[in-house]
Design a protein around this motif. Structure first.
Motif, PDB file in Angstrom:
ATOM      1  N   LEU A  83      18.628  28.267 -25.227  1.00  0.00           N
ATOM      2  CA  LEU A  83      19.201  29.191 -26.202  1.00  0.00           C
ATOM      3  C   LEU A  83      18.906  30.642 -25.833  1.00  0.00           C
ATOM      4  CD1 LEU A  83      18.392  27.256 -29.505  1.00  0.00           C
ATOM      5  CD2 LEU A  83      20.605  27.436 -28.358  1.00  0.00           C
ATOM      6  N   TYR A  90      26.871  24.977 -25.413  1.00  0.00           N
ATOM      7  CA  TYR A  90      26.234  24.236 -26.492  1.00  0.00           C
ATOM      8  C   TYR A  90      25.101  23.388 -25.938  1.00  0.00           C
ATOM      9  CZ  TYR A  90      29.084  20.218 -25.009  1.00  0.00           C
ATOM     10  OH  TYR A  90      29.675  19.223 -24.288  1.00  0.00           O
ATOM     11  N   GLN A 107      15.029  27.472 -35.327  1.00  0.00           N
ATOM     12  CA  GLN A 107      15.817  28.406 -36.137  1.00  0.00           C
ATOM     13  C   GLN A 107      15.775  29.815 -35.560  1.00  0.00           C
ATOM     14  OE1 GLN A 107      14.167  27.787 -40.035  1.00  0.00           O
ATOM     15  NE2 GLN A 107      15.642  26.180 -40.530  1.00  0.00           N
ATOM     16  N   VAL A 110      17.925  29.851 -32.328  1.00  0.00           N
ATOM     17  CA  VAL A 110      19.360  29.804 -32.631  1.00  0.00           C
ATOM     18  C   VAL A 110      19.841  31.146 -33.167  1.00  0.00           C
ATOM     19  CG1 VAL A 110      21.073  28.798 -34.209  1.00  0.00           C
ATOM     20  CG2 VAL A 110      19.525  27.309 -32.964  1.00  0.00           C
ATOM     21  N   SER A 113      20.738  33.656 -30.497  1.00  0.00           N
ATOM     22  CA  SER A 113      21.594  33.145 -29.429  1.00  0.00           C
ATOM     23  C   SER A 113      23.028  32.990 -29.922  1.00  0.00           C
ATOM     24  CB  SER A 113      21.052  31.777 -28.975  1.00  0.00           C
ATOM     25  OG  SER A 113      21.884  31.224 -27.999  1.00  0.00           O
ATOM     26  N   THR A 115      24.688  30.399 -28.702  1.00  0.00           N
ATOM     27  CA  THR A 115      24.881  29.017 -28.271  1.00  0.00           C
ATOM     28  C   THR A 115      24.838  28.094 -29.476  1.00  0.00           C
ATOM     29  OG1 THR A 115      23.793  29.515 -26.177  1.00  0.00           O
ATOM     30  CG2 THR A 115      23.959  27.204 -26.777  1.00  0.00           C
ATOM     31  N   CYS A 116      25.731  27.123 -29.499  1.00  0.00           N
ATOM     32  CA  CYS A 116      25.778  26.130 -30.562  1.00  0.00           C
ATOM     33  C   CYS A 116      24.727  25.050 -30.293  1.00  0.00           C
ATOM     34  CB  CYS A 116      27.171  25.513 -30.603  1.00  0.00           C
ATOM     35  SG  CYS A 116      27.393  24.274 -31.873  1.00  0.00           S
ATOM     36  N   LEU A 117      23.947  24.712 -31.302  1.00  0.00           N
ATOM     37  CA  LEU A 117      22.922  23.681 -31.181  1.00  0.00           C
ATOM     38  C   LEU A 117      23.253  22.539 -32.126  1.00  0.00           C
ATOM     39  CD1 LEU A 117      20.166  22.553 -30.230  1.00  0.00           C
ATOM     40  CD2 LEU A 117      19.109  23.914 -32.052  1.00  0.00           C
TER      41      LEU A 117
END
Length: 132
Positions: A83, A90, A107, A110, A113, A115-117
């Protein structure tokens, strides 16, 4: 994907792994994220991703990286680094037993970032399926 039992009112589906379920249920999201020129990182504590599923989902297999056999501590660190580096479109991680400190770390990572987690719980590894 296997159909275990089927009637007009009920269709029960058993996926071979949580990753197969993610590929099936999140296909539109993953295909849209597949357009980016970034890696697609899949992390787990055991091997659970097949190339055939990637092909069926329509994802670019040359961008997909699956790191298996990671323990929870290594999973959290690897997710954080991915991330922070912003080199993945992702990250899908199969992780069980997240404590509050790990949740907080993820958290924070994310939030900083783009980027999808996707976090997936591996119920099958904890509880074997029983049929009645």
């Amino acid at each position: 994907m296997l159909i275990e039992h089927s009637t007009q009112q009920l269709i029960a589906i058993n996926f071979e792994s949580p990753f197969q379920q993610v590929l099936q249920q999140q296909r539109p999201l993953l295909k849209s994220l597949n357009k980016a020129k970034k890696w697609q990182l899949w992390l787990s504590n055991r091997p659970m991703l097949k190339r055939s599923w990637i092909n069926i989902a329509g994802l670019d297999k040359n961008k997909v990286v699956h790191l298996a056999n990671l323990n929870n501590a290594n999973l959290i660190s690897t997710i954080e680094k991915a991330l922070q580096n912003k080199t993945c479109s992702y990250v899908v991680a199969c992780i069980n037993n997240l404590n509050e400190q790990d949740k907080s770390r993820l958290q924070q990572a994310v939030s900083s970032s783009d980027t999808c987690l996707l976090l997936v719980h591996d119920v099958q590894s904890e509880y074997p399926i029983q049929y009645h």
